[in-house]
Motif scaffolding. Sequence first.
Motif, PDB file in Angstrom:
ATOM      1  N   ARG A 146      -4.682 -15.294   2.582  1.00 36.02           N
ATOM      2  CA  ARG A 146      -3.586 -14.655   1.857  1.00 36.02           C
ATOM      3  C   ARG A 146      -3.047 -13.494   2.697  1.00 36.02           C
ATOM      4  NH1 ARG A 146      -6.132 -18.894  -0.354  1.00 36.02           N
ATOM      5  NH2 ARG A 146      -5.814 -19.102  -2.609  1.00 36.02           N
ATOM      6  N   GLU A 147      -1.866 -13.013   2.356  1.00 41.02           N
ATOM      7  CA  GLU A 147      -1.254 -11.914   3.103  1.00 41.02           C
ATOM      8  C   GLU A 147      -1.529 -10.592   2.397  1.00 41.02           C
ATOM      9  OE1 GLU A 147       3.166 -10.413   4.451  1.00 41.02           O
ATOM     10  OE2 GLU A 147       2.762 -12.563   4.467  1.00 41.02           O
ATOM     11  N   LEU A 148      -2.144  -9.668   3.103  1.00 36.47           N
ATOM     12  CA  LEU A 148      -2.466  -8.360   2.544  1.00 36.47           C
ATOM     13  C   LEU A 148      -1.257  -7.442   2.691  1.00 36.47           C
ATOM     14  CD1 LEU A 148      -4.980  -6.697   1.425  1.00 36.47           C
ATOM     15  CD2 LEU A 148      -5.140  -5.794   3.754  1.00 36.47           C
ATOM     16  N   ARG A 149      -0.819  -6.857   1.575  1.00 36.47           N
ATOM     17  CA  ARG A 149       0.358  -5.990   1.595  1.00 36.47           C
ATOM     18  C   ARG A 149      -0.002  -4.632   1.001  1.00 36.47           C
ATOM     19  NH1 ARG A 149       4.479 -10.698  -0.420  1.00 36.47           N
ATOM     20  NH2 ARG A 149       4.367 -11.931   1.514  1.00 36.47           N
ATOM     21  N   GLY A 150      -0.018  -3.634   1.859  1.00 37.00           N
ATOM     22  CA  GLY A 150      -0.428  -2.308   1.438  1.00 37.00           C
ATOM     23  C   GLY A 150       0.732  -1.429   1.028  1.00 37.00           C
ATOM     24  N   VAL A 151       0.499  -0.630  -0.020  1.00 33.47           N
ATOM     25  CA  VAL A 151       1.471   0.383  -0.425  1.00 33.47           C
ATOM     26  C   VAL A 151       0.742   1.718  -0.499  1.00 33.47           C
ATOM     27  CG1 VAL A 151       2.923  -1.233  -1.697  1.00 33.47           C
ATOM     28  CG2 VAL A 151       1.089  -0.050  -2.883  1.00 33.47           C
ATOM     29  N   GLU A 160       6.734  -1.171  -6.369  1.00 37.18           N
ATOM     30  CA  GLU A 160       7.688  -2.085  -7.005  1.00 37.18           C
ATOM     31  C   GLU A 160       8.361  -2.986  -5.980  1.00 37.18           C
ATOM     32  OE1 GLU A 160      10.853  -2.425 -10.560  1.00 37.18           O
ATOM     33  OE2 GLU A 160      10.537  -0.410  -9.745  1.00 37.18           O
ATOM     34  N   ARG A 161       8.693  -2.454  -4.809  1.00 41.63           N
ATOM     35  CA  ARG A 161       9.308  -3.287  -3.771  1.00 41.63           C
ATOM     36  C   ARG A 161       8.399  -4.453  -3.391  1.00 41.63           C
ATOM     37  NH1 ARG A 161      10.926   1.607  -1.399  1.00 41.63           N
ATOM     38  NH2 ARG A 161       9.195   1.499   0.092  1.00 41.63           N
ATOM     39  N   GLU A 162       7.101  -4.173  -3.242  1.00 42.81           N
ATOM     40  CA  GLU A 162       6.181  -5.233  -2.844  1.00 42.81           C
ATOM     41  C   GLU A 162       5.972  -6.248  -3.976  1.00 42.81           C
ATOM     42  OE1 GLU A 162       5.052  -6.111  -0.039  1.00 42.81           O
ATOM     43  OE2 GLU A 162       5.808  -4.394   1.066  1.00 42.81           O
ATOM     44  N   LEU A 163       5.848  -5.742  -5.205  1.00 42.80           N
ATOM     45  CA  LEU A 163       5.643  -6.658  -6.331  1.00 42.80           C
ATOM     46  C   LEU A 163       6.883  -7.509  -6.599  1.00 42.80           C
ATOM     47  CD1 LEU A 163       3.687  -4.384  -8.843  1.00 42.80           C
ATOM     48  CD2 LEU A 163       2.780  -6.280  -7.481  1.00 42.80           C
ATOM     49  N   ALA A 164       8.058  -7.005  -6.224  1.00 44.23           N
ATOM     50  CA  ALA A 164       9.302  -7.733  -6.465  1.00 44.23           C
ATOM     51  C   ALA A 164       9.486  -8.906  -5.507  1.00 44.23           C
ATOM     52  CB  ALA A 164      10.493  -6.780  -6.355  1.00 44.23           C
ATOM     53  N   LYS A 169       1.783 -12.295  -5.655  1.00 42.88           N
ATOM     54  CA  LYS A 169       1.177 -12.903  -6.835  1.00 42.88           C
ATOM     55  C   LYS A 169       0.153 -12.037  -7.538  1.00 42.88           C
ATOM     56  CE  LYS A 169       3.504 -16.666  -6.239  1.00 42.88           C
ATOM     57  NZ  LYS A 169       4.635 -16.993  -7.150  1.00 42.88           N
ATOM     58  N   VAL A 170      -0.484 -11.101  -6.815  1.00 44.76           N
ATOM     59  CA  VAL A 170      -1.573 -10.321  -7.403  1.00 44.76           C
ATOM     60  C   VAL A 170      -1.508  -8.877  -6.922  1.00 44.76           C
ATOM     61  CG1 VAL A 170      -4.080  -9.984  -7.449  1.00 44.76           C
ATOM     62  CG2 VAL A 170      -3.139 -12.284  -7.685  1.00 44.76           C
ATOM     63  N   LEU A 171      -1.759  -7.954  -7.845  1.00 49.95           N
ATOM     64  CA  LEU A 171      -2.005  -6.548  -7.512  1.00 49.95           C
ATOM     65  C   LEU A 171      -3.493  -6.299  -7.707  1.00 49.95           C
ATOM     66  CD1 LEU A 171      -1.329  -3.532  -7.013  1.00 49.95           C
ATOM     67  CD2 LEU A 171      -0.792  -3.358  -9.461  1.00 49.95           C
ATOM     68  N   LEU A 195       5.010  -2.828 -14.182  1.00 51.23           N
ATOM     69  CA  LEU A 195       5.613  -3.379 -12.968  1.00 51.23           C
ATOM     70  C   LEU A 195       5.067  -4.779 -12.684  1.00 51.23           C
ATOM     71  CD1 LEU A 195       5.591  -0.279 -10.574  1.00 51.23           C
ATOM     72  CD2 LEU A 195       7.570  -1.340 -11.685  1.00 51.23           C
ATOM     73  N   ALA A 196       3.768  -4.956 -12.840  1.00 50.52           N
ATOM     74  CA  ALA A 196       3.174  -6.270 -12.601  1.00 50.52           C
ATOM     75  C   ALA A 196       3.723  -7.303 -13.575  1.00 50.52           C
ATOM     76  CB  ALA A 196       1.655  -6.176 -12.711  1.00 50.52           C
TER      77      ALA A 196
END
Length: 413
Positions: A146-151, A160-164, A169-171, A195-196
Motif C-alpha cells: 500500500r502507499e503510505l501518505r503522511g500528514v 483533508e487533502r490526503e483523505l480527499a 482508503k484508510v486513516l 473528514l474520514a
Amino acid sequence: MSEGARNAVSTTARYDFDTVIDRRGTWCVQWDGVADRFEVDGLLPFTISDMDFETAPEVLAALRARLDHGVLGYTTWQQDDFLSAVAHWYGTRYGADLDTGRLVYGPSVLSQLSQLLQMWTSEGEGVVVHTPTYDGFRKAVLGLGRELRGVPLGDTEALERELARADAKVLVLCSPHNPTGRVWTEAELREMAELARRHGAAVISDEIHADFVHDGHVHVPYARIADAGDGGVGEGGVGDGGGPAGGRWAVITSASKSFNFPALTGSYGIIGDPADRAEYLRRMETAEGLASPAVLSLTAHIAAYREGAAWLDAVRAYVTGNLAMVAERLDAEFPELAWVPPQAGYLAWIDLRPLGVDEEALQRVLIEGEKVAIMPGSVYGAPGFLRLNLGCPRSKAEAGVSALVRGLRTVRA
C-alpha cells in the motif's frame, strides 16, 4: 529533585521501581538485540518501547497460578472471564459501557492492523498516517504494497487533502500518538472522524498507549466518537452503532504495553460493523489459523484489568518523575529546547533542532563515546529529533540523560 518528581516518588511507595533488573541474556530485544540496530554490542539501551520493570505482581501471581494448573491446551478468548474484564476496564477507566459482542482478538496490534488493511484496501491504494510516524505502521503499510501518505501532526488541511484523494482508503490513528505522546482531544477526534466519513475512508485507531495518559489529559476511545457520529449510543457508551453507511472503523489495542508483557503476545479490538467483524474473525480463524489464543496472554489481560489498576497508576507516577527529571536537566543545560514532557507514555520525544546538531554526528558520539543507544528521529521520519525510552529505574534514566547532555555538548563543541 523537582516537586513533580517528589510527588511521583511518594505515590509509588507500594511498589519497587528503583531496583535494576538485569535483562541481559533473556533474549530481550532492547538489551540483547541492541547490536542489530546500532551495530555495536553492550550499549545501555533506551530504544524499543517496553519497560525495564517487572509487570504488576497481581499479573505475575495469576500467571504462576495458571502454570501451576499444569495443562496448557487449546483455549478460547470468547469466554466471560476475558470479555467481562475488558468491559470492566473500559467502564472503570474510561466511563464507557462496552458491548463485548463487538470485540475481536489477535496475536498483536500490528497483526490486527495488517488484517484490517487487507480487508479495507487493495495494493497501491493510499493509507494516511500522521507524521512523525511509528515505524511499525510504515513497515505494515509498505509491506502490504500500500502507499503510505503522511500528514503533519495537527495539520487538518493537509489531512483533508490526503483523505480527499480517490484512492485514500484508510486513516490510521495512533491515539495517544507515538512517538510524540500527544493525546487527541475529543474535538480533534470528532473532526477527523467527520473528514474520514465525508471522504469514504475507514479509520483504524491504535490505542495501545491509552492507559498511560498523564494527569491533566484524558483519553477518549475512538469507538465513542464513531458511535456518536453514526447515530449510536453517544457519550459514555460504546454500543453497536457503527457500519459502512457511517464509515468503517476499528480500535486495536492491548494491555501488553501499559502492563509490560508484550512477550506474551495478544491483543484485542473493537470493530464497528457486524459484517466486518465476522469477516475479520473468519480470516483470523481460517486463513491465518489463529483460532486459539495464547492462554497466558488471556490470563495476564484478565488479571491486569481486574486487579492491576493500582500498579498502573503507580508506574505512571514513577515515569512522571523520570520525565520531570529529564525536563529539569534539559532546561538547565539547554533552555533553548524548552522541552515539555509528553501528554502520554514513557517516551521522551525531544526536538533538538534549536541546537543545530547533526543527527548522524550525535549518534556517533552517543554510540562510540557514551555507549548508549537512543532512537534517532529519522526512524520515525523526523530527523533532528530523538526518542528516549524512560520506562526504567530512575538510575538508568539519569544515566541516559547525562549521556545525552554530554553527547550534545561534544557535538556542539
